[in-house]
Design a protein around this motif. Sequence first.
Motif, PDB file in Angstrom:
ATOM      1  N   ASP B 139      -3.199   8.574  -1.748  1.00  0.00           N
ATOM      2  CA  ASP B 139      -1.855   9.011  -1.371  1.00  0.00           C
ATOM      3  C   ASP B 139      -0.841   7.884  -1.492  1.00  0.00           C
ATOM      4  OD1 ASP B 139      -2.760  11.310   1.277  1.00  0.00           O
ATOM      5  OD2 ASP B 139      -2.689  11.492  -0.897  1.00  0.00           O
ATOM      6  N   VAL B 140      -1.258   6.695  -1.052  1.00  0.00           N
ATOM      7  CA  VAL B 140      -0.341   5.564  -1.055  1.00  0.00           C
ATOM      8  C   VAL B 140       0.106   5.244  -2.479  1.00  0.00           C
ATOM      9  CG1 VAL B 140      -0.187   3.104  -0.616  1.00  0.00           C
ATOM     10  CG2 VAL B 140      -1.205   4.611   1.079  1.00  0.00           C
ATOM     11  N   LYS B 141      -0.826   5.282  -3.388  1.00  0.00           N
ATOM     12  CA  LYS B 141      -0.466   5.048  -4.789  1.00  0.00           C
ATOM     13  C   LYS B 141       0.627   6.024  -5.250  1.00  0.00           C
ATOM     14  CE  LYS B 141      -2.941   1.956  -7.287  1.00  0.00           C
ATOM     15  NZ  LYS B 141      -2.832   0.935  -6.248  1.00  0.00           N
ATOM     16  N   ASN B 145       4.358   5.153  -6.543  1.00  0.00           N
ATOM     17  CA  ASN B 145       4.793   5.534  -7.891  1.00  0.00           C
ATOM     18  C   ASN B 145       6.079   6.347  -7.871  1.00  0.00           C
ATOM     19  OD1 ASN B 145       2.804   4.204  -9.203  1.00  0.00           O
ATOM     20  ND2 ASN B 145       1.411   5.956  -9.259  1.00  0.00           N
ATOM     21  N   LYS B 146       6.226   7.147  -6.813  1.00  0.00           N
ATOM     22  CA  LYS B 146       7.418   7.982  -6.710  1.00  0.00           C
ATOM     23  C   LYS B 146       8.689   7.127  -6.684  1.00  0.00           C
ATOM     24  CE  LYS B 146       8.943  10.664  -3.020  1.00  0.00           C
ATOM     25  NZ  LYS B 146       8.471  11.277  -1.773  1.00  0.00           N
ATOM     26  N   ASN B 163       5.502   6.379   7.765  1.00  0.00           N
ATOM     27  CA  ASN B 163       5.271   7.795   8.057  1.00  0.00           C
ATOM     28  C   ASN B 163       3.804   8.138   7.900  1.00  0.00           C
ATOM     29  OD1 ASN B 163       7.773   8.568   8.711  1.00  0.00           O
ATOM     30  ND2 ASN B 163       8.348   9.311   6.678  1.00  0.00           N
ATOM     31  N   HIS B 164       3.191   7.518   6.899  1.00  0.00           N
ATOM     32  CA  HIS B 164       1.818   7.832   6.563  1.00  0.00           C
ATOM     33  C   HIS B 164       0.837   7.242   7.561  1.00  0.00           C
ATOM     34  CE1 HIS B 164      -1.191   9.081   3.672  1.00  0.00           C
ATOM     35  NE2 HIS B 164      -1.796   7.949   3.883  1.00  0.00           N
ATOM     36  N   TYR B 165       0.988   5.939   7.858  1.00  0.00           N
ATOM     37  CA  TYR B 165       0.021   5.253   8.713  1.00  0.00           C
ATOM     38  C   TYR B 165       0.463   5.176  10.171  1.00  0.00           C
ATOM     39  CZ  TYR B 165      -2.197   3.431   4.475  1.00  0.00           C
ATOM     40  OH  TYR B 165      -2.849   3.310   3.288  1.00  0.00           O
ATOM     41  N   GLY B 166       1.734   5.414  10.429  1.00  0.00           N
ATOM     42  CA  GLY B 166       2.246   5.193  11.772  1.00  0.00           C
ATOM     43  C   GLY B 166       2.714   3.760  11.969  1.00  0.00           C
ATOM     44  N   TYR B 167       2.325   2.877  11.084  1.00  0.00           N
ATOM     45  CA  TYR B 167       2.785   1.481  11.107  1.00  0.00           C
ATOM     46  C   TYR B 167       2.513   0.929   9.717  1.00  0.00           C
ATOM     47  CZ  TYR B 167      -2.097  -0.124  11.402  1.00  0.00           C
ATOM     48  OH  TYR B 167      -3.408  -0.372  11.143  1.00  0.00           O
ATOM     49  N   ILE B 168       2.817  -0.350   9.516  1.00  0.00           N
ATOM     50  CA  ILE B 168       2.575  -0.907   8.187  1.00  0.00           C
ATOM     51  C   ILE B 168       1.415  -1.896   8.256  1.00  0.00           C
ATOM     52  CG2 ILE B 168       3.592  -2.172   6.264  1.00  0.00           C
ATOM     53  CD1 ILE B 168       6.266  -0.928   7.223  1.00  0.00           C
ATOM     54  N   PRO B 169       0.225  -1.462   7.851  1.00  0.00           N
ATOM     55  CA  PRO B 169      -0.940  -2.338   7.942  1.00  0.00           C
ATOM     56  C   PRO B 169      -0.793  -3.523   6.987  1.00  0.00           C
ATOM     57  CG  PRO B 169      -1.582  -0.054   7.514  1.00  0.00           C
ATOM     58  CD  PRO B 169      -0.122  -0.154   7.278  1.00  0.00           C
ATOM     59  N   ARG B 170      -1.393  -4.635   7.389  1.00  0.00           N
ATOM     60  CA  ARG B 170      -1.237  -5.863   6.627  1.00  0.00           C
ATOM     61  C   ARG B 170      -1.788  -5.737   5.199  1.00  0.00           C
ATOM     62  NH1 ARG B 170       0.427 -10.849   7.611  1.00  0.00           N
ATOM     63  NH2 ARG B 170      -0.548 -12.544   6.447  1.00  0.00           N
ATOM     64  N   PHE B 174       0.014  -6.229   1.585  1.00  0.00           N
ATOM     65  CA  PHE B 174      -0.523  -7.102   0.531  1.00  0.00           C
ATOM     66  C   PHE B 174      -0.575  -6.373  -0.811  1.00  0.00           C
ATOM     67  CE2 PHE B 174      -2.081 -11.292   1.419  1.00  0.00           C
ATOM     68  CZ  PHE B 174      -2.010 -11.389   2.797  1.00  0.00           C
ATOM     69  N   ASN B 175      -1.134  -5.162  -0.777  1.00  0.00           N
ATOM     70  CA  ASN B 175      -1.226  -4.408  -2.025  1.00  0.00           C
ATOM     71  C   ASN B 175       0.146  -4.130  -2.621  1.00  0.00           C
ATOM     72  OD1 ASN B 175      -3.957  -4.322  -1.864  1.00  0.00           O
ATOM     73  ND2 ASN B 175      -4.028  -2.344  -0.832  1.00  0.00           N
ATOM     74  N   LEU B 176       1.108  -3.948  -1.717  1.00  0.00           N
ATOM     75  CA  LEU B 176       2.459  -3.634  -2.166  1.00  0.00           C
ATOM     76  C   LEU B 176       3.038  -4.767  -3.018  1.00  0.00           C
ATOM     77  CD1 LEU B 176       4.314  -1.250  -1.761  1.00  0.00           C
ATOM     78  CD2 LEU B 176       5.294  -2.387   0.221  1.00  0.00           C
TER      79      LEU B 176
END
Lengths: 579, 297
Positions: B139-141, B145-146, B163-170, B174-176
């Motif tokens: 989903d994150v990918k 991409n959007k 919105n997806h995780y409820g927070y921004i995991p570390r 990193f992947n971002l």
Amino acid sequence: MWEYRKLILVKDTNTGKETSGIADKFMFGIRERALEEKVEVIRAASLEIYNQGVVVKILPDNITYANVTKDDIDLIIHRTIEKGEKIEALLYQKTEKQCRVVLRNCGVIDPENIEDYLARDGYAALAKILSDYSPEDVIEQMKESGLRGRGGGGFPTWMKWNFAKAQKEVVKYIICNADEGDPGAYMDRSILEGDPHSVLEGMIIAGYAVGAQKGYLYIRAEYPLAIERVMLALQQARDKGLLGKNILGTDFTFDLDVRLGAGAFVCGEETALIASIEGKRGCPSPRPPYPSVNGLWGKPTVINNVETLANIAPILLKGGKWFASIGTEKSKGTKVFALTGKVSNSSLIEVPMGTTLREIVYNIGGGVLNNRKIKAVQTGGPSGGVIPEHLLDTSIDYENLQKLGSIMGSGGMIVMDEDDCMVDIAKFYLQFCVDESCGKCAPCRVGGKQMLNILTTISEGKGAMEDVARLKRISRAMQKASLCGLGQTAPNPVVSTLNYFEQEYLEHIQNKRCLAQKCSSLFVYEIIQDKCKRCTLCQRNCPVEAIDGNRDIGFTINQDKCIKCGKCFEVCKFEAVAR
Amino acid sequence: MQHTILLIDDDPDFVEATQLLLEANDYRIITAGNGQEGFQKVKKESPNLIILDMMMTYKTEGAETAKAITMDAAVKDIPIIMITGARKEFSFPFELKPNQPGLPVKVILEKPVDPENLLKTVALYIEKRGDEPVKKQIDVKNLINKWKNKEGNLIMILHELQNHYGYIPRDVAFNLTRDLEIPLARIYEVISFYHYFQLEPPGKHIISVCMGTACYLKGAPQLFKEIKDILNIEEGETTKDGLFQLKGVRCLGCCGLAPVIMIDDKIYGNLKSGDLMEIISKYSNEAETTAKGGAVK
């Protein structure tokens, strides 16, 4: 377009939430009597009435019932819808006259249905200018109307447009500032939730006037319903050919997109807002260059507030002259205020410029809550100031409010009574600005913090007489040297409370007393011996053993030990502890 | 970790065979020989899944047991797989279909049950209640991409992630950096600048206390103090059990109801001191009963 003979608008004015129970029951009742061809039930977004339970408004009869319960529904359908009678016992008592330009559709139409907006002359102004007006004509009309920015500054809207129009660049942007951050203000939210198309129409017209192709609505992420409705409105407008390529068959092309804020008050400042849309930290940058010359991605950009944009369509439809006929000499039109605080009817109001504060508080707001004495009215949120009771007869316009040391701001209007401590209020607003300072420039970052420290010592009874002068000096420095509006106006609440209520500051400093009983460190707790039943409850609950005595000789509070936690005051069942 | 499955059947041979099969696949098995015993064990053990026979002491005992379980708030969310050899029995007072009021089970398997099919079904329903890390990553990918080719996309992507995780995991941040080809520092400067973005997982219920001017004047500071005392946490913190997170917020835009708090999406207005205990305990009681029902830990 008006196919329905009658409309029933339903709204729970206590919670502001959907009233599915009652609305469904109405629909059921209507269907039961086979009236669904003639009557439509709508869940209204706002009816301008607050704290009156479920409110039901019947149009076109314009009958409003308040505090409607499920048991009343059959009666209303039977007597009012079928027979056209009024039910006196349920009638809502309306008291005042307001003037609705911006809020013309809020609560009247279904905000999720573009047809409703079209039926109320929606997009008629857009059609008119696209066929009859050149961009110059539009700006001419705006100039004639005298509309000024409703976000706080009061800069003439036509001038902003004209600057951007004069730029030679091909790419230009229109931005709608919907990052409503003032605590106690919710005008923009109500407009976006209740009439999103009016804002879109204003933006499209602005795009036409300045020659922009693209616009953004920058909306607070904390307003999910507003975001949802705007997205829906955008889709509907696109489907109808009112947005996108070749709008209404002309060669004018304009599209809109939504960007979300993320909880930073400073992003209401236009340069910070632009940084935020660009995906950066919302730090303001020095002006000039102004956004109308060098804005979003370096292109000329017009930034208007939600309320400003909602004014555009009526102005162009009815003409600048009409708009200029409302209001005062220098401030035209109406202004929406969120009237809250210690007032009987907290509500969103729209009044012509020039209305006095007293009229608003007493005639529209129904006076002060619990009939207490009014102390002051605060306008302009954390950037504004207080206006004391003796100046309430001032008529509201940009210049007058500024003269009194406050500002129009975005429209928060908070009524304060004698229980409110002015030092505490100043501290509250300053704390807000300190939290929200982006930290880029020193006057705001350091100055705000230092002022807050001084205010805190004063409210703890440790202030010195020099502190007042110190506060004034730092205020001046911040006002003159800060980079953006946030820092420049942050001292306003302190300056204006000092101006009108210096005595209260001195009371805190010299006598170590807070007459409004707000500053907890200044309380002196004492046991009233006549009322004391010697139950020992206070002594047992005191965390620092500051209560001396026993059942035989009675109790006293040792002021040297007391930490003013208020526990004894809370636990006493006989009101024998005074503060 | 091991998941617990309760097996309710009156046929000892079937129980033994199934037990062996499931235990070989790393499940913990408890058994019961009839509906009543089964129900008691459900309450006592809160298993992750129930496998239930239809015809035991009497013909519809399985259906009655399933209904009893789903009527009990503490255990109603435990998925039930029904196993029955009743294909030829037509005299049931209801249709043999899953997910209906008369027969609140997730799925019906016919005896004799194919072992592979049983394992697959069991895994599916135990999986459904837990996390689905594999699916989330995909989903994150898509989310990224959007927005990837739009200007100024960082804040919008962060919104989507939160919105997806409820927070921004570390690790996601990193992947971002790789996906967007921007330095991690750029991402963190934005996350930490805006109040809205969170770096810690949120509590199950978020209590927002409005600190807008109207609420402040009408006693929000006292309310705030009271909530802090009740939950024993400070602003921004989450209770140890992860149930409540406490936030002070600018303005909820319900000034007419001041002072207000919001728990998740529900607004509580016109509050007085003393109201809070009742409101908060409503949420903690509810959590207690579901916890007994055996949430996947």
